[in-house]
Design a protein around this motif. Structure first.
Motif, PDB file in Angstrom:
ATOM      1  N   ASN A 161      43.592  37.282  46.975  1.00 23.99           N
ATOM      2  CA  ASN A 161      43.025  37.445  48.313  1.00 23.99           C
ATOM      3  C   ASN A 161      42.618  36.144  48.961  1.00 23.99           C
ATOM      4  O   ASN A 161      42.810  35.955  50.157  1.00 23.99           O
ATOM      5  CB  ASN A 161      41.773  38.339  48.258  1.00 23.99           C
ATOM      6  CG  ASN A 161      42.115  39.802  48.375  1.00 23.99           C
ATOM      7  OD1 ASN A 161      43.060  40.175  49.051  1.00 23.99           O
ATOM      8  ND2 ASN A 161      41.343  40.626  47.693  1.00 23.99           N
ATOM      9  N   SER A 162      41.997  35.242  48.190  1.00 29.38           N
ATOM     10  CA  SER A 162      41.300  34.107  48.780  1.00 29.38           C
ATOM     11  C   SER A 162      41.761  32.770  48.235  1.00 29.38           C
ATOM     12  O   SER A 162      42.246  32.674  47.108  1.00 29.38           O
ATOM     13  CB  SER A 162      39.786  34.245  48.543  1.00 29.38           C
ATOM     14  OG  SER A 162      39.310  35.454  49.082  1.00 29.38           O
ATOM     15  N   CYS A 163      41.540  31.750  49.064  1.00 33.39           N
ATOM     16  CA  CYS A 163      41.721  30.358  48.658  1.00 33.39           C
ATOM     17  C   CYS A 163      40.342  29.706  48.756  1.00 33.39           C
ATOM     18  O   CYS A 163      39.743  29.686  49.835  1.00 33.39           O
ATOM     19  CB  CYS A 163      42.712  29.659  49.582  1.00 33.39           C
ATOM     20  SG  CYS A 163      42.905  27.885  49.256  1.00 33.39           S
ATOM     21  N   ARG A 164      39.845  29.193  47.629  1.00 32.35           N
ATOM     22  CA  ARG A 164      38.494  28.643  47.601  1.00 32.35           C
ATOM     23  C   ARG A 164      38.513  27.280  46.904  1.00 32.35           C
ATOM     24  O   ARG A 164      39.201  27.106  45.901  1.00 32.35           O
ATOM     25  CB  ARG A 164      37.537  29.557  46.836  1.00 32.35           C
ATOM     26  CG  ARG A 164      37.391  30.958  47.405  1.00 32.35           C
ATOM     27  CD  ARG A 164      36.313  31.705  46.645  1.00 32.35           C
ATOM     28  NE  ARG A 164      36.108  33.057  47.131  1.00 32.35           N
ATOM     29  CZ  ARG A 164      36.646  34.135  46.592  1.00 32.35           C
ATOM     30  NH1 ARG A 164      37.427  34.007  45.536  1.00 32.35           N
ATOM     31  NH2 ARG A 164      36.403  35.320  47.074  1.00 32.35           N
TER      32      ARG A 164
ATOM     33  N   SER B  28      36.503  28.058  51.890  1.00 29.49           N
ATOM     34  CA  SER B  28      36.823  29.424  51.466  1.00 29.49           C
ATOM     35  C   SER B  28      37.480  30.155  52.632  1.00 29.49           C
ATOM     36  O   SER B  28      36.963  30.136  53.756  1.00 29.49           O
ATOM     37  CB  SER B  28      35.554  30.169  51.048  1.00 29.49           C
ATOM     38  OG  SER B  28      35.869  31.480  50.626  1.00 29.49           O
ATOM     39  N   LYS B  29      38.629  30.757  52.352  1.00 32.41           N
ATOM     40  CA  LYS B  29      39.328  31.509  53.399  1.00 32.41           C
ATOM     41  C   LYS B  29      40.113  32.651  52.768  1.00 32.41           C
ATOM     42  O   LYS B  29      40.732  32.494  51.714  1.00 32.41           O
ATOM     43  CB  LYS B  29      40.278  30.585  54.162  1.00 32.41           C
ATOM     44  CG  LYS B  29      40.899  31.249  55.402  1.00 32.41           C
ATOM     45  CD  LYS B  29      41.628  30.257  56.258  1.00 32.41           C
ATOM     46  CE  LYS B  29      42.220  30.906  57.506  1.00 32.41           C
ATOM     47  NZ  LYS B  29      41.166  31.485  58.384  1.00 32.41           N
ATOM     48  N   SER B  30      40.082  33.807  53.441  1.00 29.27           N
ATOM     49  CA  SER B  30      40.896  34.939  53.012  1.00 29.27           C
ATOM     50  C   SER B  30      42.331  34.699  53.473  1.00 29.27           C
ATOM     51  O   SER B  30      42.597  34.611  54.672  1.00 29.27           O
ATOM     52  CB  SER B  30      40.361  36.235  53.624  1.00 29.27           C
ATOM     53  OG  SER B  30      41.242  37.303  53.359  1.00 29.27           O
TER      54      SER B  30
ATOM     55  N   GLN C  39      45.063  36.410  51.695  1.00 27.48           N
ATOM     56  CA  GLN C  39      45.823  37.608  51.304  1.00 27.48           C
ATOM     57  C   GLN C  39      47.220  37.242  50.802  1.00 27.48           C
ATOM     58  O   GLN C  39      48.224  37.807  51.226  1.00 27.48           O
ATOM     59  CB  GLN C  39      45.910  38.580  52.488  1.00 27.48           C
ATOM     60  CG  GLN C  39      44.555  39.063  52.958  1.00 27.48           C
ATOM     61  CD  GLN C  39      44.634  39.961  54.164  1.00 27.48           C
ATOM     62  OE1 GLN C  39      45.391  40.927  54.164  1.00 27.48           O
ATOM     63  NE2 GLN C  39      43.872  39.668  55.204  1.00 27.48           N
TER      64      GLN C  39
ATOM     65  N   THR D 229      48.705  30.868  53.527  1.00 24.98           N
ATOM     66  CA  THR D 229      48.123  30.144  52.398  1.00 24.98           C
ATOM     67  C   THR D 229      48.346  28.640  52.530  1.00 24.98           C
ATOM     68  O   THR D 229      47.431  27.842  52.275  1.00 24.98           O
ATOM     69  CB  THR D 229      48.723  30.668  51.079  1.00 24.98           C
ATOM     70  OG1 THR D 229      48.484  32.079  50.992  1.00 24.98           O
ATOM     71  CG2 THR D 229      48.106  29.983  49.880  1.00 24.98           C
TER      72      THR D 229
ATOM     73  N   GLY E  75      40.932  39.655  42.854  1.00 21.33           N
ATOM     74  CA  GLY E  75      41.748  40.406  43.799  1.00 21.33           C
ATOM     75  C   GLY E  75      42.905  41.105  43.124  1.00 21.33           C
ATOM     76  O   GLY E  75      43.255  42.240  43.457  1.00 21.33           O
TER      77      GLY E  75
ATOM     78  N   ASP F  86      36.937  43.611  57.262  1.00 24.47           N
ATOM     79  CA  ASP F  86      38.027  43.232  56.355  1.00 24.47           C
ATOM     80  C   ASP F  86      37.826  43.715  54.928  1.00 24.47           C
ATOM     81  O   ASP F  86      38.791  43.897  54.196  1.00 24.47           O
ATOM     82  CB  ASP F  86      38.194  41.703  56.346  1.00 24.47           C
ATOM     83  CG  ASP F  86      38.617  41.169  57.706  1.00 24.47           C
ATOM     84  OD1 ASP F  86      39.209  41.955  58.480  1.00 24.47           O
ATOM     85  OD2 ASP F  86      38.342  39.991  57.993  1.00 24.47           O
ATOM     86  N   ARG F  87      36.564  43.925  54.529  1.00 22.46           N
ATOM     87  CA  ARG F  87      36.292  44.178  53.121  1.00 22.46           C
ATOM     88  C   ARG F  87      35.897  45.615  52.805  1.00 22.46           C
ATOM     89  O   ARG F  87      35.650  45.927  51.640  1.00 22.46           O
ATOM     90  CB  ARG F  87      35.178  43.246  52.621  1.00 22.46           C
ATOM     91  CG  ARG F  87      35.596  41.788  52.523  1.00 22.46           C
ATOM     92  CD  ARG F  87      34.572  40.974  51.746  1.00 22.46           C
ATOM     93  NE  ARG F  87      34.332  41.491  50.411  1.00 22.46           N
ATOM     94  CZ  ARG F  87      35.091  41.236  49.350  1.00 22.46           C
ATOM     95  NH1 ARG F  87      36.145  40.466  49.469  1.00 22.46           N
ATOM     96  NH2 ARG F  87      34.797  41.738  48.175  1.00 22.46           N
TER      97      ARG F  87
END
Length: 370
Positions: free
Chosen positions: A38-41, A59-61, A63, A82, A164, A319-320
């Motif tokens: 889901n995320s890039c952190r 941090s960004k969603s 997907q 991404t 995720g 979103d969640r």
């Protein structure tokens, strides 16, 4: 005056997140990037005593795993989103002149048939070298990130990382370790779940498992079930069935001396709801201890809210709202198996584990008891 800690919050220090007053020496900086389903952190930090000081974060969603269940591949739109996020990470790394870093990808890239091509595309377009790590290392990194939250009274520890695309469970026996050394013994697992002989008392990993069901993949399995309550029940029982191969699954565990540490957006969101927070506050959530009964009450409230009510809840959001229910289904299945009066909430995970592992390997953390 420092803010009061909520009742039940962990007594151990956590990574300090206030800005460093002077520009840190790039030679002292470490970075950790976690690209999940889901995320890039990302975190950039410098060692500070036995902990670390966060200098910058992202941090960004993204997907990345959207559509992966159906096609077996990362979609073009997911990869584009991404790579845009990774460009921001690359700019931060360049600006801070970071020399020590680990940039890892997990379940979505482990499963996608076109993952290698994606990794090569990331290298070409951003200059970043992503590494797809195995489930055991992902589980190990989650465990060591939680070391400061381990109670000296804990004999049996279950660390749960709800991601995720997958969920990692690690069961650790600490009975052979003197009480005051138990958090430090967890940190030593950065060398592996079965490290070579050591003069220090060792934490024994009884068993670990990586279940290929996380908040996104479990939700996608039951997306066609219309009824909210029925979908939740099906997800929870389906997840429990996947625990059958986990050695402690059949064991009845006494609550005395047993601690669960949960690290995930699901657990932190449930904690924020339990505290009645209007806005998420990490200082009140990370280290909070909850009982099975308290968690069950929050989950029942989520179900009574329904999808529209959850969307309107500021702690969950648009979103969640569906992801929180698949995560709650996993959490409920775990607590059905192992009820506890001591579930510690960890707002920490793979990134923190990557930082601890790098810093420990370089000997730049003070080896002091927590």
């Amino acid at each position: 005056m420092a803010p009061r800690r909520p009742k039940g919050a962990g007594a151990f220090p956590k990574p300090v997140e206030s800005p460093v007053p002077t520009q840190p020496d790039p030679a002292e900086l470490y970075a950790a990037l976690d690209l999940g389903t889901n995320s890039c952190r990302m975190l950039i930090a410098q060692p500070k005593g036995s902990q670390f000081h966060v200098v910058d974060s992202f941090s960004k969603s993204v997907q990345l795993g959207a559509g992966l269940e159906r096609s077996g591949q990362l979609s073009r739109s997911s990869m584009t989103r991404t790579i845009q996020a990774l460009r921001v990470c690359q700019q931060k790394l360049k600006r801070h002149k970071v020399r020590h870093m680990r940039l890892v990808a997990t379940e979505a890239c482990r499963r996608a048939s076109n993952a290698r091509r994606f990794i090569e595309q990331v290298q070409r377009e951003t200059g970043l070298s992503l590494e797809i790590i195995e489930p055991e290392e992902e589980a190990r990194l989650a465990v060591i990130s939680c070391a400061p939250l381990v109670s000296t009274k804990t004999d049996q520890l279950l660390v749960v990382d709800i991601g995720g695309g997958s969920t990692e469970l690690v069961w650790i026996d600490l009975t052979a370790v003197p009480r005051r050394d138990r958090p430090r013994a967890i940190m030593r697992l950065h060398a592996g779940f079965h490290p070579p002989e050591s003069p220090f008392p060792a934490a024994k990993v009884v068993d670990w498992i990586s279940v290929p069901l996380g908040v996104a993949t479990l939700r996608d399995q039951f997306r066609d079930v219309q009824d909210d309550t029925a979908r939740f029940a099906l997800m929870s029982w389906f997840f429990e069935e996947s625990l059958a191969e986990f050695a402690p699954y059949k064991d009845e565990q006494t609550r005395e001396g047993f601690q669960v540490i949960g690290t995930s957006g699901t657990v932190t969101t449930v904690a924020a709801s339990h505290l009645g927070l209007k806005r998420y506050d990490r200082t009140k959530v990370d280290g909070l201890r909850m009982t099975s009964d308290q968690i069950d009450r929050v989950i029942r409230d989520y179900l009574s809210l329904g999808p529209e009510g959850r969307r309107a809840d500021p702690r969950i959001g648009q979103d969640r709202q569906s992801l929180i229910m698949s995560g709650a289904a996993i959490l409920q299945a775990l607590l059905r198996c192992w009820p506890t009066d001591r579930l510690s909430v960890a707002d920490r995970g793979l990134r923190e584990g990557l930082l601890y592992a790098q810093m420990s390997a370089h000997g730049v953390l003070e080896d002091t008891p927590y």
